[in-house]
Write an enzyme that holds these catalytic residues in place. Structure first.
Site, PDB file in Angstrom:
ATOM      1  N   GLU A 103       0.801  -1.223   0.000  1.00 31.28           N
ATOM      2  CA  GLU A 103       0.000   0.000   0.000  1.00 31.28           C
ATOM      3  C   GLU A 103       0.830   1.268   0.000  1.00 31.28           C
ATOM      4  O   GLU A 103       0.486   2.256  -0.634  1.00 31.28           O
ATOM      5  CB  GLU A 103      -0.950  -0.009   1.192  1.00 31.28           C
ATOM      6  CG  GLU A 103      -2.217   0.830   0.999  1.00 31.28           C
ATOM      7  CD  GLU A 103      -2.017   2.320   1.205  1.00 31.28           C
ATOM      8  OE1 GLU A 103      -2.833   3.100   0.679  1.00 31.28           O
ATOM      9  OE2 GLU A 103      -1.062   2.712   1.895  1.00 31.28           O
ATOM     10  N   ASP A 104       1.942   1.281   0.717  1.00 32.58           N
ATOM     11  CA  ASP A 104       2.755   2.492   0.743  1.00 32.58           C
ATOM     12  C   ASP A 104       4.236   2.130   0.667  1.00 32.58           C
ATOM     13  O   ASP A 104       4.650   1.054   1.128  1.00 32.58           O
ATOM     14  CB  ASP A 104       2.474   3.314   1.997  1.00 32.58           C
ATOM     15  CG  ASP A 104       2.817   4.789   1.815  1.00 32.58           C
ATOM     16  OD1 ASP A 104       3.154   5.191   0.680  1.00 32.58           O
ATOM     17  OD2 ASP A 104       2.745   5.554   2.798  1.00 32.58           O
ATOM     18  N   HIS A 141      -0.640   0.600   7.063  1.00 33.66           N
ATOM     19  CA  HIS A 141      -1.255   1.445   6.033  1.00 33.66           C
ATOM     20  C   HIS A 141      -0.173   2.404   5.529  1.00 33.66           C
ATOM     21  O   HIS A 141       0.827   1.972   4.982  1.00 33.66           O
ATOM     22  CB  HIS A 141      -2.463   2.162   6.647  1.00 33.66           C
ATOM     23  CG  HIS A 141      -3.479   2.606   5.658  1.00 33.66           C
ATOM     24  ND1 HIS A 141      -4.774   2.925   5.999  1.00 33.66           N
ATOM     25  CD2 HIS A 141      -3.411   2.815   4.323  1.00 33.66           C
ATOM     26  CE1 HIS A 141      -5.451   3.288   4.926  1.00 33.66           C
ATOM     27  NE2 HIS A 141      -4.641   3.243   3.894  1.00 33.66           N
ATOM     28  N   ILE A 169       3.093   4.904   5.539  1.00 33.82           N
ATOM     29  CA  ILE A 169       4.358   4.881   6.263  1.00 33.82           C
ATOM     30  C   ILE A 169       5.160   6.131   5.919  1.00 33.82           C
ATOM     31  O   ILE A 169       4.945   6.769   4.883  1.00 33.82           O
ATOM     32  CB  ILE A 169       5.202   3.629   5.949  1.00 33.82           C
ATOM     33  CG1 ILE A 169       5.566   3.563   4.453  1.00 33.82           C
ATOM     34  CG2 ILE A 169       4.461   2.367   6.366  1.00 33.82           C
ATOM     35  CD1 ILE A 169       6.480   2.412   4.091  1.00 33.82           C
ATOM     36  N   ASN A 227      -5.098   7.522   7.585  1.00 35.38           N
ATOM     37  CA  ASN A 227      -4.743   6.893   6.310  1.00 35.38           C
ATOM     38  C   ASN A 227      -3.244   6.964   6.047  1.00 35.38           C
ATOM     39  O   ASN A 227      -2.595   5.955   5.825  1.00 35.38           O
ATOM     40  CB  ASN A 227      -5.516   7.564   5.170  1.00 35.38           C
ATOM     41  CG  ASN A 227      -5.312   6.899   3.830  1.00 35.38           C
ATOM     42  OD1 ASN A 227      -4.218   6.877   3.297  1.00 35.38           O
ATOM     43  ND2 ASN A 227      -6.379   6.346   3.277  1.00 35.38           N
ATOM     44  N   ASP A 228      -2.700   8.167   6.063  1.00 31.01           N
ATOM     45  CA  ASP A 228      -1.291   8.338   5.712  1.00 31.01           C
ATOM     46  C   ASP A 228      -0.633   9.321   6.666  1.00 31.01           C
ATOM     47  O   ASP A 228      -1.306  10.006   7.450  1.00 31.01           O
ATOM     48  CB  ASP A 228      -1.168   8.819   4.263  1.00 31.01           C
ATOM     49  CG  ASP A 228       0.221   8.617   3.684  1.00 31.01           C
ATOM     50  OD1 ASP A 228       1.018   7.870   4.293  1.00 31.01           O
ATOM     51  OD2 ASP A 228       0.515   9.203   2.626  1.00 31.01           O
ATOM     52  N   ASN A 287      -1.896   7.661  -2.735  1.00 33.72           N
ATOM     53  CA  ASN A 287      -0.701   8.158  -2.048  1.00 33.72           C
ATOM     54  C   ASN A 287       0.154   9.048  -2.943  1.00 33.72           C
ATOM     55  O   ASN A 287       0.175   8.889  -4.164  1.00 33.72           O
ATOM     56  CB  ASN A 287       0.144   6.985  -1.544  1.00 33.72           C
ATOM     57  CG  ASN A 287      -0.516   6.276  -0.385  1.00 33.72           C
ATOM     58  OD1 ASN A 287      -1.245   6.878   0.391  1.00 33.72           O
ATOM     59  ND2 ASN A 287      -0.267   4.983  -0.256  1.00 33.72           N
TER      60      ASN A 287
END
Length: 354
Positions: free
Chosen positions: A53-54, A114, A116, A167-168, A269
Site C-alpha cells: 500500500e505504501d 497502512h 508509512i 490513512n497516511d 498516495n
C-alpha cells in the site's frame, strides 16, 4: 397537518439521499479507456503478493514497503495473515524484497500497516513511522531501523482521539508529523453514510508530544500526504474529489491552502521525486472495480507525474498505466535514481527502470 409535514420531510430526505447517491456514483464510477503506458524493463517483484500500500525510500536507496493491509470494503488475498514491512535495496543491480524482522513489544499478529513515513535524526539513525489498524483501530507505530541487521525495533505506540481513521502520515521531526483522516466516523455504517452524503468532514492532523490539532479540513476524503523538498509546502490527496491540495506550512505547523490541482482520477498516495521535486501520484482510474472486485475484470493502475505544481499551469503526465492485466489497484509510486517502485492496495508490486 402533522402528517403533511412528516411526508414533506420524508420526501425531502429521500430526495437528498437520491441526489447524494447519484453524486457518489459519479465520483466513484469513473470508467475510461486506459491507454497502456509502461517504462522500459518493468517486472513484478517476487514475494510481494498481498498488497504494497505504501512505499518510502531513504536517501540511501533503501525502500520500505508496507504489505498486507486489511481495509474495510477492499479485497484481501490473505485476510488471515498479519501485515509485514519489507525492504528493498535499490542500489543493488537486481534488488529483491525481504521481510524485516521486528523486535520489541508490538503485537505482530495484529499488524495491519497502512501509510508509512521515514525520518532520519541528527546522528543519522533512521526511524520508520507506520499507520497501523489493529482490530480496525488507528495507531501510529514508531520503529528504529537497524541497517546492519536489516531489522526493526519497535519503540512506541502513539494513540490520540484526533488520530482516528488515519490513512497516511508524513514525519518532519522526532514524533512530529502530519496525518490524514480519510473518514470522520469510525463505525462501518456511518462510514458508508459519510461516503454517500459526502459532507467534507475529513481533515489533516498535526501531532507532536506537546500539541495535537487539526490543521486543515474540508476534504471529501483526505488520503495521501507528503511534503515538498524544501518542506515549505504540504501536498494532500483528496481521493474521491480527484485532486491534490497544495498547502503552505507555517512555523506553528498550521496549513493554509494555496491551490488545488484537478486530476480527473482517484488520487491515493503521494511521493516527491528527490531529484526534481515533482509529485508522483498513485491513482485509481476505475474505482468502482475496487469496490466490486471481479478477477476477470480487475481494477487498473495509474501513476501520474505532476511537474511545476506551483505554477499557473502544472504539467501532468502518465508514467505508468495498465488495465489490471499486470497490476491492480495502484496506490503509490516512489523513485530513486531512475528506478521506480509501484505499490497496490491488495495486489502485487512493480519495479520499473525510468
Amino acid at each position: 397537518m402533522g402528517k403533511l409535514v412528516a411526508l414533506t420531510l420524508l420526501g425531502a430526505c429521500l430526495a437528498l439521499i437520491g441526489e447524494r447517491l447519484l453524486n457518489f456514483r459519479e465520483r466513484v464510477s469513473t470508467t475510461r479507456e486506459i491507454k497502456a503506458t509502461e517504462p522500459q524493463n518493468c517486472h513484478l517483484i517476487e514475494g510481494l503478493e498481498n498488497g504494497s500500500e505504501d512505499i518510502d525510500i531513504l536517501p540511501s536507496g533503501l525502500a520500505f514497503i508496507s504489505t498486507g493491509l486489511k481495509y474495510p470494503g477492499m479485497p484481501a488475498f490473505a485476510p488471515d495473515k498479519p501485515g509485514r514491512i519489507f525492504l528493498m535495496d535499490l542500489n543493488e543491480q537486481n534488488p529483491e524484497a525481504q521481510a524485516l524482522e521486528i523486535s520489541g513489544g508490538l503485537d505482530q499478529e495484529s499488524l495491519n500497516p497502512h501509510g508509512i513515513s521515514t525520518f532520519i535524526d541528527k546522528d543519522n539513525t533512521a526511524y520508520l513511522y507506520v499507520v497501523n489498524h489493529p482490530n480496525m483501530d488507528s495507531t501510529v507505530e514508531i520503529f528504529k531501523f537497524e541497517e546492519q541487521q536489516r531489522s526493526l525495533i519497535h519503540l512506541k505506540t502513539l494513540k490520540h482521539e484526533l488520530l482516528k481513521s488515519v490513512n497516511d502520515i508524513v514525519v518532519l521531526g522526532p514524533e512530529q508529523f502530519y496525518a490524514t483522516r480519510d473518514h470522520y466516523f469510525t463505525s462501518y455504517f456511518l462510514v458508508l453514510l459519510e461516503m454517500i452524503l459526502d459532507p467534507h468532514w475529513t481533515s489533516v492532523v498535526f501531532y507532536s508530544p506537546k500539541e495535537v490539532k487539526v490543521v486543515a479540513q474540508g476534504f471529501s476524503s483526505a488520503n495521501g500526504i507528503t511534503v515538498s523538498l524544501d518542506q515549505k509546502f504540504v501536498y494532500v490527496a483528496d481521493v474521491t474529489a480527484k485532486n491534490i491540495h497544495i498547502m503552505k506550512k507555517h512555523d506553528n505547523w498550521d496549513l493554509t491552502p494555496v491551490k488545488v490541482i484537478q486530476l480527473g482520477t482517484l488520487v491515493d498516495n503521494l511521493t516527491v521525486d528527490p531529484a526534481t521535486g515533482d509529485i508522483l501520484a498513485g491513482c485509481h482510474p476505475n474505482p468502482m472495480k475496487l469496490l466490486i472486485y471481479n478477477p476477470e475484470d480487475p481494477p487498473g493502475s495509474e501513476v501520474l507525474r505532476i511537474q511545476d505544481s506551483l505554477s499557473d499551469k502544472p504539467r501532468v503526465s502518465t508514467l505508468y498505466a495498465n488495465n489490471g492485466s499486470v497490476l491492480q489497484g495502484s496506490t503509490v509510486a516512489s523513485v530513486y535514481h531512475k528506478r521506480m517502485l509501484i505499490g497496490t492496495i491488495f495486489h502485487k508490486a512493480l519495479y520499473c527502470d525510468l
